[in-house]
Design a protein around this motif. Sequence first.
Motif, short mmCIF file in Angstrom:
data_model
loop_
_atom_site.label_atom_id
_atom_site.label_comp_id
_atom_site.label_asym_id
_atom_site.label_seq_id
_atom_site.Cartn_x
_atom_site.Cartn_y
_atom_site.Cartn_z
N GLY A 3 -58.22 -11.50 17.44
CA GLY A 3 -57.50 -11.80 18.55
C GLY A 3 -56.18 -12.54 18.39
N HIS A 4 -55.22 -12.26 19.16
CA HIS A 4 -54.04 -13.22 19.03
C HIS A 4 -54.10 -14.48 19.75
N HIS A 5 -53.36 -15.40 19.33
CA HIS A 5 -53.45 -16.79 20.17
C HIS A 5 -53.12 -16.52 21.58
N TYR A 6 -52.26 -15.77 22.03
CA TYR A 6 -51.81 -15.38 23.31
C TYR A 6 -52.89 -14.77 24.32
N GLN A 7 -54.05 -14.34 23.80
CA GLN A 7 -54.96 -13.64 24.40
C GLN A 7 -55.61 -14.45 25.64
N GLY A 56 -55.57 -15.88 15.38
CA GLY A 56 -54.30 -16.16 14.73
C GLY A 56 -53.04 -15.75 15.28
N ASP A 57 -51.91 -16.11 14.54
CA ASP A 57 -50.64 -15.60 15.10
C ASP A 57 -50.31 -13.89 14.34
N SER A 58 -49.13 -13.77 14.71
CA SER A 58 -49.03 -12.29 13.95
C SER A 58 -49.16 -12.26 12.49
N LEU A 59 -48.63 -13.20 11.75
CA LEU A 59 -48.48 -13.35 10.45
C LEU A 59 -50.11 -13.46 9.99
N PHE A 91 -47.63 -3.36 18.83
CA PHE A 91 -47.03 -3.37 17.66
C PHE A 91 -47.89 -4.24 16.60
N MET A 92 -48.76 -4.97 16.97
CA MET A 92 -49.80 -5.87 16.20
C MET A 92 -51.09 -4.76 15.44
N ALA A 93 -51.20 -3.91 16.61
CA ALA A 93 -52.33 -3.16 16.20
C ALA A 93 -51.84 -1.97 15.20
N THR A 144 -36.58 -6.79 10.30
CA THR A 144 -36.99 -6.75 11.62
C THR A 144 -38.28 -7.76 11.68
N TYR A 145 -38.16 -8.48 13.09
CA TYR A 145 -39.23 -9.18 13.42
C TYR A 145 -40.54 -8.42 13.45
N VAL A 146 -41.80 -8.75 12.98
CA VAL A 146 -42.86 -7.53 13.15
C VAL A 146 -43.07 -7.27 14.80
N ASN A 147 -42.62 -7.92 15.69
CA ASN A 147 -42.66 -7.73 17.05
C ASN A 147 -41.65 -6.39 17.21
N SER A 148 -41.96 -5.00 16.69
CA SER A 148 -41.08 -4.09 16.59
C SER A 148 -42.06 -3.01 16.54
N THR A 197 -41.96 -12.67 10.36
CA THR A 197 -42.50 -13.26 11.55
C THR A 197 -42.11 -14.66 11.81
N SER A 198 -42.49 -15.26 13.00
CA SER A 198 -41.96 -16.44 13.37
C SER A 198 -42.55 -17.55 12.37
N SER A 199 -43.41 -17.36 11.60
CA SER A 199 -43.77 -18.41 10.62
C SER A 199 -43.21 -18.35 9.32
N VAL A 235 -41.02 -26.26 21.12
CA VAL A 235 -40.73 -24.51 21.88
C VAL A 235 -40.68 -23.57 20.59
N HIS A 236 -41.26 -22.46 21.02
CA HIS A 236 -41.40 -21.39 20.15
C HIS A 236 -39.59 -20.80 19.90
N PRO A 237 -39.34 -20.30 18.50
CA PRO A 237 -38.08 -19.97 18.42
C PRO A 237 -37.73 -18.84 18.95
N GLU A 238 -38.44 -17.93 19.68
CA GLU A 238 -38.18 -16.97 20.57
C GLU A 238 -37.34 -17.46 21.84
N CYS A 239 -37.54 -18.82 22.01
CA CYS A 239 -36.57 -19.36 23.31
C CYS A 239 -35.22 -19.26 22.76
N SER A 260 -43.04 -21.62 14.91
CA SER A 260 -43.87 -20.57 15.19
C SER A 260 -45.15 -21.20 16.24
N THR A 261 -45.70 -20.22 16.62
CA THR A 261 -47.11 -20.30 17.33
C THR A 261 -48.14 -21.23 16.51
N LYS A 262 -48.13 -20.87 15.27
CA LYS A 262 -49.12 -21.58 14.50
C LYS A 262 -48.52 -23.09 14.41
P1 13P Z 1 -46.12 -15.06 16.63
O1 13P Z 1 -47.43 -14.91 16.85
O2 13P Z 1 -45.47 -14.78 15.33
O3 13P Z 1 -45.68 -16.67 16.68
O4 13P Z 1 -45.33 -14.41 17.65
C1 13P Z 1 -45.38 -14.77 18.92
C2 13P Z 1 -45.47 -13.53 19.99
O5 13P Z 1 -44.56 -13.46 20.72
C3 13P Z 1 -46.13 -12.56 19.60
O6 13P Z 1 -46.29 -11.64 20.41
#
Ligand code: 13P
Length: 368
Positions: free
Chosen positions: A45-49, A61-64, A86-88, A140-144, A161-163, A255-259, A272-274
């Motif tokens: 489960g990703h932390h944003y769930q 965990g985070d995506s990494l 993309f994570m799956a 590429t960011y793993v978010n792809s 990843t952001s980490s 803040v997260h670096p996606e800001c 990163s999230t972590k």
């Molecule tokens: P991280 O889990 O790498 O911090 O990514 C954040 C995110 O936006 C996941 O979709």
Amino acid sequence: MSIFNELAPQHRLMPEAYRELSTEEMERRVRAIKEKHGDELLIPGHHYQRDEVIQFADVTGDSLELARLAAQNTRARHIVFCGVHFMAETCDILTQEEQTVVLPDMRAGCSMADMANMAQTEIAWRLLTEQVGDTILPLTYVNSTAEIKAFVGRHGGATVTSSNARQVIAWALKQKKRILFLPDQHLGRNTAYQLGIPLEQMAVWDPYAKRLETDRDPEDLRILLWKGHCSVHEKFTVAQIEEFRRSDPEVRVIVHPECTYDVVMAADDAGSTKYIIDRINEAPTGSKWAVGTEMNLVRRLAARHPEQQIVSLNPDLCPCLTMNRIDLPHLLWSLESIDRGETTGIIRVSQDIAEDAKAALARMFEHV
Ligand code: 13P
Ligand code: SF4
């Protein structure tokens, strides 16, 4: 490929009857299936769930972290991935042939990942290399999508990843004079700036206009940023930070670096999230935080740390809508489909794409 192209007939939608079940009933049935299948079933489960889902995650965990765990687990036959598409896909790429990865709702995509497709990337690559020759390494960011990861892998590049973006970009700039960073301009810009690269040496590639948004000579550029963003993290603003500081000067903004660059510059801390979770876990009693990341995580941190004051930097923000598509009814439906031997929502990346994408992921793991 965009996930909407993948909504093939085998990816059925959840029967409405699941919505009529009580929470207690759904939780009881999820627990029963987890017990029955033991370690042949893994739920990352990703932390944003949502809380209602994350309570059943075997690993969070985070995506990494989730990518690493996927690569290590050879025991689970069924991996029910509670996160986004993309994570799956990454999980499927990194796991064994006989392991099946399932996404409980095929509509759980990521708007950022869908901002770069293969046709656009091939065009960008051709036009940019015509201008600056063989001087670009793609990252590429793993978010792809898996296809974009494969493209990057074929051209000697890596995922990030952001980490670990900092380490991977630093490595990449030793390989080639410049990088093309897909698909999140903000993570690319913020990280490159942290590494000491001035903004003047960065430019945004607009995949629709098919050009760099700059008047500078491309020869002077080191960071070519894809014009993509996260629709959740872009909703944080400098005005919100200023408002928090006015109302309580003791609040620390993280803040997260996606800001955006301006928000990251104005914040007290970014990571990163972590990184955000670790900073808050370590903070002393009475700490006050305004957090610029996804809402489910901010709410969970606030509940876990009643001794601190933790609020969202943007209290009106919705959680990530696609992450939220995975809810308790979908988790139960997905588990019961596996239990009946009629698995739905299987994520299978084709062999040729998986191989090239794996090369990009392997280069990332080598440098972190
Ligand atoms: P991280 O889990 O790498 O911090 O990514 C954040 C995110 O936006 C996941 O979709
Ligand atoms: Fe995509 Fe942003 Fe949602 Fe993460 S938070 S899944 S990057 S839209």
